[in-house]
Scaffold this motif. Structure first.
Motif, PDB file in Angstrom:
ATOM      1  N   TYR A 113      30.756   2.581  58.669  1.00 57.45           N
ATOM      2  CA  TYR A 113      30.513   3.222  57.459  1.00 57.45           C
ATOM      3  C   TYR A 113      29.793   2.406  56.254  1.00 57.45           C
ATOM      4  CZ  TYR A 113      31.946   4.951  52.606  1.00 57.45           C
ATOM      5  OH  TYR A 113      31.848   5.105  51.307  1.00 57.45           O
ATOM      6  N   ALA A 172      27.082   7.269  57.499  1.00 57.30           N
ATOM      7  CA  ALA A 172      28.225   6.651  56.929  1.00 57.30           C
ATOM      8  C   ALA A 172      29.046   7.773  56.959  1.00 57.30           C
ATOM      9  CB  ALA A 172      27.898   6.301  55.468  1.00 57.30           C
ATOM     10  N   GLU A 173      28.694   8.825  56.528  1.00 53.03           N
ATOM     11  CA  GLU A 173      29.852  10.043  56.337  1.00 53.03           C
ATOM     12  C   GLU A 173      30.218  10.382  57.797  1.00 53.03           C
ATOM     13  OE1 GLU A 173      28.284  13.762  54.912  1.00 53.03           O
ATOM     14  OE2 GLU A 173      27.411  12.729  52.996  1.00 53.03           O
ATOM     15  N   ALA A 195      30.651   8.277  60.336  1.00 55.20           N
ATOM     16  CA  ALA A 195      31.577   7.115  60.882  1.00 55.20           C
ATOM     17  C   ALA A 195      32.874   7.340  60.271  1.00 55.20           C
ATOM     18  CB  ALA A 195      30.776   5.758  60.335  1.00 55.20           C
ATOM     19  N   LEU A 196      33.111   8.201  59.303  1.00 55.23           N
ATOM     20  CA  LEU A 196      34.526   8.423  58.763  1.00 55.23           C
ATOM     21  C   LEU A 196      35.168   9.470  59.349  1.00 55.23           C
ATOM     22  CD1 LEU A 196      33.602   7.870  54.852  1.00 55.23           C
ATOM     23  CD2 LEU A 196      34.672   6.239  56.358  1.00 55.23           C
ATOM     24  N   ILE A 255      33.167   9.682  51.364  1.00 53.17           N
ATOM     25  CA  ILE A 255      32.118  10.229  51.515  1.00 53.17           C
ATOM     26  C   ILE A 255      31.374  10.534  50.043  1.00 53.17           C
ATOM     27  CG2 ILE A 255      31.146  12.623  51.972  1.00 53.17           C
ATOM     28  CD1 ILE A 255      33.315  12.630  54.168  1.00 53.17           C
TER      29      ILE A 255
END
Length: 268
Positions: free
Chosen positions: A183, A242-243, A245-246, A257
């Motif tokens: 992320y 990044a989103e 990965a969460l 996010i």
């Protein structure tokens, strides 16, 4: 020590630490909260990261580095005081960061050692300092940096401390760091690409610092290499990464996010 708070170096430290987005401290606290760690336990780690970041800005702004006169809408430390005070204030903020990571509230000794080691690696010759050294070397290089070289440079200069900040919550929780590392790697690169966008499109009154410096210096940036539209698109794609990965954290990751989305919506 009597009169310590009246010392210029202490005043300069306090001045350097005020304002800003507090992004890195937020990442520490929010990653910790998401993994069940109380803010009262994580706060010293968040403060340590912010102190370390403040030191880096003080030194980066100096004439021997980026030579900036404005930071967060105010005169930089070496302008308000002098270069010697700026060096010492930065040094003191750096050592204060590691002092704060010895706080027993952070957890057992092995947890505190992991935090110290992580911050040292992120900020030293394998991370932020390396990135800054590469940036300075690029100013006198025979050829402009390639996209790959800029990406490597920024992974150290900006990305390393952002990665550590997000991973700190996992260190405190004794949890897997990999999702937060993925992320933050995407987030850090998106952050720097957007900084390059703002250097072209931003308003100094909003950014709190000079704009257009990179273009004036003929410096290779994500915008100069990709173009403005492609740079924006690349930053947007990184936020999506990044989103994604969460995803292991589900709804608990919503604040992180939102933070990633803020990075490419900000004006400063």
């Amino acid at each position: 020590m009597a009169g310590l708070t009246d010392q210029p170096v202490i005043q300069a430290m306090r001045y350097a630490a005020q304002g800003g987005k507090r992004l890195r401290g937020f990442l520490v606290l929010e990653s910790a909260r998401m993994l069940g760690v109380a803010e009262t336990r994580a706060i010293s780690a968040a403060a340590a990261v912010e102190a370390l970041h403040a030191y880096s800005l003080v030194h980066d702004d100096m004439p021997c580095m980026d030579d900036d006169a404005l930071r967060r809408g105010l005169p930089t430390v070496h302008v308000k005081w002098d270069e010697a005070t700026a060096v010492l204030a930065g040094d003191a903020l750096q050592t204060l960061a590691f002092e704060m990571l010895t706080d027993p509230a952070l957890g057992a000794g092995d947890t505190r050692i992991a935090l110290v080691a992580g911050l040292a690696k992120a900020s030293g010759a394998e991370g932020m300092v390396l990135g800054q050294a590469l940036d300075i070397a690029a100013e006198t290089a025979a050829q402009p940096l390639t996209l790959g070289q800029i990406t490597e440079l920024q992974a150290g200069k900006t990305g390393a401390l952002i990665r550590f900040s997000a991973e700190a919550g996992a260190i405190l929780a004794g949890a897997d760091r990999a999702p937060l590392r993925a992320y933050a790697t995407a987030l850090g690169l998106a952050f720097q690409i957007w900084d390059d966008v703002l250097d072209v499109t931003g308003d100094a009154a909003l950014t709190g610092k000079a704009v257009g410096k990179d273009a004036a210096a003929g410096k290779a940036t994500f915008v100069s290499l990709l173009g403005l539209d492609e740079a924006r698109a690349r930053a947007t794609d990184l936020v999506r990464q990044a989103e994604a990965a969460l995803s292991p954290y589900g709804a608990a990751a919503q604040n992180l996010i939102d933070c990633a989305r803020f990075v490419i919506a900000r004006q400063s």
